[in-house]
Write a protein that holds these residues in place. Structure first.
Motif, PDB file in Angstrom:
ATOM      1  N   LYS A  19     -39.912  55.432   6.526  1.00  0.00           N
ATOM      2  CA  LYS A  19     -39.132  54.191   6.512  1.00  0.00           C
ATOM      3  C   LYS A  19     -38.308  54.086   5.238  1.00  0.00           C
ATOM      4  O   LYS A  19     -37.308  53.347   5.198  1.00  0.00           O
ATOM      5  N   LEU A  20     -38.683  54.806   4.203  1.00  0.00           N
ATOM      6  CA  LEU A  20     -37.960  54.726   2.927  1.00  0.00           C
ATOM      7  C   LEU A  20     -36.465  54.997   3.088  1.00  0.00           C
ATOM      8  O   LEU A  20     -35.645  54.197   2.617  1.00  0.00           O
ATOM      9  N   PRO A  21     -36.041  56.092   3.755  1.00  0.00           N
ATOM     10  CA  PRO A  21     -34.592  56.288   3.940  1.00  0.00           C
ATOM     11  C   PRO A  21     -33.935  55.151   4.722  1.00  0.00           C
ATOM     12  O   PRO A  21     -32.792  54.777   4.448  1.00  0.00           O
ATOM     13  N   LEU A  22     -34.659  54.585   5.674  1.00  0.00           N
ATOM     14  CA  LEU A  22     -34.135  53.458   6.439  1.00  0.00           C
ATOM     15  C   LEU A  22     -33.951  52.245   5.533  1.00  0.00           C
ATOM     16  O   LEU A  22     -32.916  51.572   5.585  1.00  0.00           O
ATOM     17  N   ALA A  23     -34.931  51.971   4.698  1.00  0.00           N
ATOM     18  CA  ALA A  23     -34.827  50.843   3.770  1.00  0.00           C
ATOM     19  C   ALA A  23     -33.671  51.047   2.791  1.00  0.00           C
ATOM     20  O   ALA A  23     -32.950  50.092   2.466  1.00  0.00           O
ATOM     21  N   TYR A  32     -31.337  44.611   1.791  1.00  0.00           N
ATOM     22  CA  TYR A  32     -32.376  44.623   2.825  1.00  0.00           C
ATOM     23  C   TYR A  32     -32.587  43.202   3.326  1.00  0.00           C
ATOM     24  O   TYR A  32     -32.937  42.306   2.567  1.00  0.00           O
ATOM     25  N   ASP A  33     -32.350  42.990   4.608  1.00  0.00           N
ATOM     26  CA  ASP A  33     -32.515  41.671   5.217  1.00  0.00           C
ATOM     27  C   ASP A  33     -33.948  41.540   5.719  1.00  0.00           C
ATOM     28  O   ASP A  33     -34.265  41.915   6.849  1.00  0.00           O
ATOM     29  N   ASN A  34     -34.817  41.003   4.882  1.00  0.00           N
ATOM     30  CA  ASN A  34     -36.228  40.905   5.242  1.00  0.00           C
ATOM     31  C   ASN A  34     -36.491  39.814   6.277  1.00  0.00           C
ATOM     32  O   ASN A  34     -37.511  39.828   6.943  1.00  0.00           O
ATOM     33  N   SER A  35     -35.559  38.893   6.448  1.00  0.00           N
ATOM     34  CA  SER A  35     -35.775  37.850   7.448  1.00  0.00           C
ATOM     35  C   SER A  35     -35.426  38.328   8.857  1.00  0.00           C
ATOM     36  O   SER A  35     -36.029  37.896   9.829  1.00  0.00           O
ATOM     37  N   LEU A  36     -34.452  39.228   8.975  1.00  0.00           N
ATOM     38  CA  LEU A  36     -34.062  39.784  10.283  1.00  0.00           C
ATOM     39  C   LEU A  36     -33.792  41.291  10.169  1.00  0.00           C
ATOM     40  O   LEU A  36     -32.691  41.761  10.454  1.00  0.00           O
ATOM     41  N   PRO A  37     -34.806  42.059   9.774  1.00  0.00           N
ATOM     42  CA  PRO A  37     -34.560  43.485   9.535  1.00  0.00           C
ATOM     43  C   PRO A  37     -34.167  44.260  10.784  1.00  0.00           C
ATOM     44  O   PRO A  37     -33.362  45.188  10.707  1.00  0.00           O
ATOM     45  N   ARG A  38     -34.677  43.898  11.935  1.00  0.00           N
ATOM     46  CA  ARG A  38     -34.372  44.661  13.155  1.00  0.00           C
ATOM     47  C   ARG A  38     -32.931  44.453  13.593  1.00  0.00           C
ATOM     48  O   ARG A  38     -32.310  45.370  14.126  1.00  0.00           O
ATOM     49  N   ILE A  39     -32.419  43.261  13.390  1.00  0.00           N
ATOM     50  CA  ILE A  39     -31.006  43.030  13.699  1.00  0.00           C
ATOM     51  C   ILE A  39     -30.148  43.862  12.756  1.00  0.00           C
ATOM     52  O   ILE A  39     -29.193  44.521  13.183  1.00  0.00           O
ATOM     53  N   SER A  42     -30.262  47.495  13.744  1.00  0.00           N
ATOM     54  CA  SER A  42     -29.503  47.801  14.963  1.00  0.00           C
ATOM     55  C   SER A  42     -28.005  47.944  14.695  1.00  0.00           C
ATOM     56  O   SER A  42     -27.290  48.509  15.518  1.00  0.00           O
ATOM     57  N   GLN A  43     -27.545  47.459  13.557  1.00  0.00           N
ATOM     58  CA  GLN A  43     -26.126  47.530  13.211  1.00  0.00           C
ATOM     59  C   GLN A  43     -25.793  48.727  12.332  1.00  0.00           C
ATOM     60  O   GLN A  43     -24.623  48.959  12.028  1.00  0.00           O
ATOM     61  N   LEU A  44     -26.801  49.496  11.936  1.00  0.00           N
ATOM     62  CA  LEU A  44     -26.562  50.658  11.091  1.00  0.00           C
ATOM     63  C   LEU A  44     -25.881  51.768  11.881  1.00  0.00           C
ATOM     64  O   LEU A  44     -26.088  51.904  13.091  1.00  0.00           O
ATOM     65  N   THR A  45     -25.094  52.556  11.187  1.00  0.00           N
ATOM     66  CA  THR A  45     -24.437  53.721  11.784  1.00  0.00           C
ATOM     67  C   THR A  45     -24.723  54.939  10.910  1.00  0.00           C
ATOM     68  O   THR A  45     -25.239  54.811   9.804  1.00  0.00           O
ATOM     69  N   GLY A  46     -24.381  56.114  11.417  1.00  0.00           N
ATOM     70  CA  GLY A  46     -24.510  57.343  10.634  1.00  0.00           C
ATOM     71  C   GLY A  46     -25.923  57.569  10.135  1.00  0.00           C
ATOM     72  O   GLY A  46     -26.888  57.535  10.903  1.00  0.00           O
ATOM     73  N   HIS A  55     -37.555  56.985  12.081  1.00  0.00           N
ATOM     74  CA  HIS A  55     -38.670  56.084  11.803  1.00  0.00           C
ATOM     75  C   HIS A  55     -39.377  55.697  13.106  1.00  0.00           C
ATOM     76  O   HIS A  55     -40.607  55.762  13.203  1.00  0.00           O
ATOM     77  N   GLU A  56     -38.616  55.324  14.110  1.00  0.00           N
ATOM     78  CA  GLU A  56     -39.201  54.949  15.399  1.00  0.00           C
ATOM     79  C   GLU A  56     -39.901  56.136  16.052  1.00  0.00           C
ATOM     80  O   GLU A  56     -40.970  55.996  16.647  1.00  0.00           O
ATOM     81  N   ASN A  57     -39.307  57.331  15.930  1.00  0.00           N
ATOM     82  CA  ASN A  57     -39.906  58.505  16.544  1.00  0.00           C
ATOM     83  C   ASN A  57     -41.219  58.882  15.875  1.00  0.00           C
ATOM     84  O   ASN A  57     -42.100  59.463  16.522  1.00  0.00           O
TER      85      ASN A  57
END
Length: 135
Positions: A19-23, A32-39, A42-46, A55-57
């Motif tokens: 998760k570190l690279p994702l963070a 880092y949007d800790n209140s709505l991290p999944r939203i 979902s907007q990240l690219t590349g 991370h999900e895998n």
């Protein structure tokens, strides 16, 4: 048995470690949007989108790996072969994630296939040790 349990421990930690690279990607995308991290995720690219997928895998791979390991441990039937499969699984999963981050998709898929095969081999060994026959 200690070696296979260490592999299981690494497997359980892997979703958090990767998760570190994702963070980092989320931080670079406006903090880092800790209140709505999944939203935000979902907007990240590349790189960020690949980090999220990796991370999900890691969670998904754990679901295939853990049952076989736990079955062997529970039956006190851990073999050297099963330990080798577990060690290969760990290495393949680390390589998988690195290839995902740097966008080397063919080798990523190969390392995924290796780790999946190791999960199946561990589970198959547990089935054999339990004396299950396919009749």
């Amino acid at each position: 048995m200690q070696s296979i349990l260490i592999c299981l421990f690494i497997a359980v930690l892997m979703p958090i470690i990767v998760k570190l690279p994702l963070a980092i990607a989320q931080h670079k995308a406006g903090g880092y949007d800790n209140s709505l991290p999944r939203i935000q995720q979902s907007q990240l690219t590349g790189f960020g989108a690949r980090a999220k997928a990796g991370h999900e895998n890691a969670f998904e791979a754990l679901i295939f790996f853990a049952p076989g390991v736990l079955a062997l441990v529970g039956m006190s039937a851990v073999t050297h072969q099963a330990v080798l499969y577990a060690q290969i699984w760990v290495v393949a999963r680390v390589i998988y994630h690195l290839f995902y981050l740097i966008n080397v998709h063919i080798l990523r898929s190969v390392s995924w296939a290796v780790s999946y095969a190791m999960s199946l081999l561990i589970l198959w060994q547990a089935i054999q040790m339990a004396g299950v026959t396919l009749e």
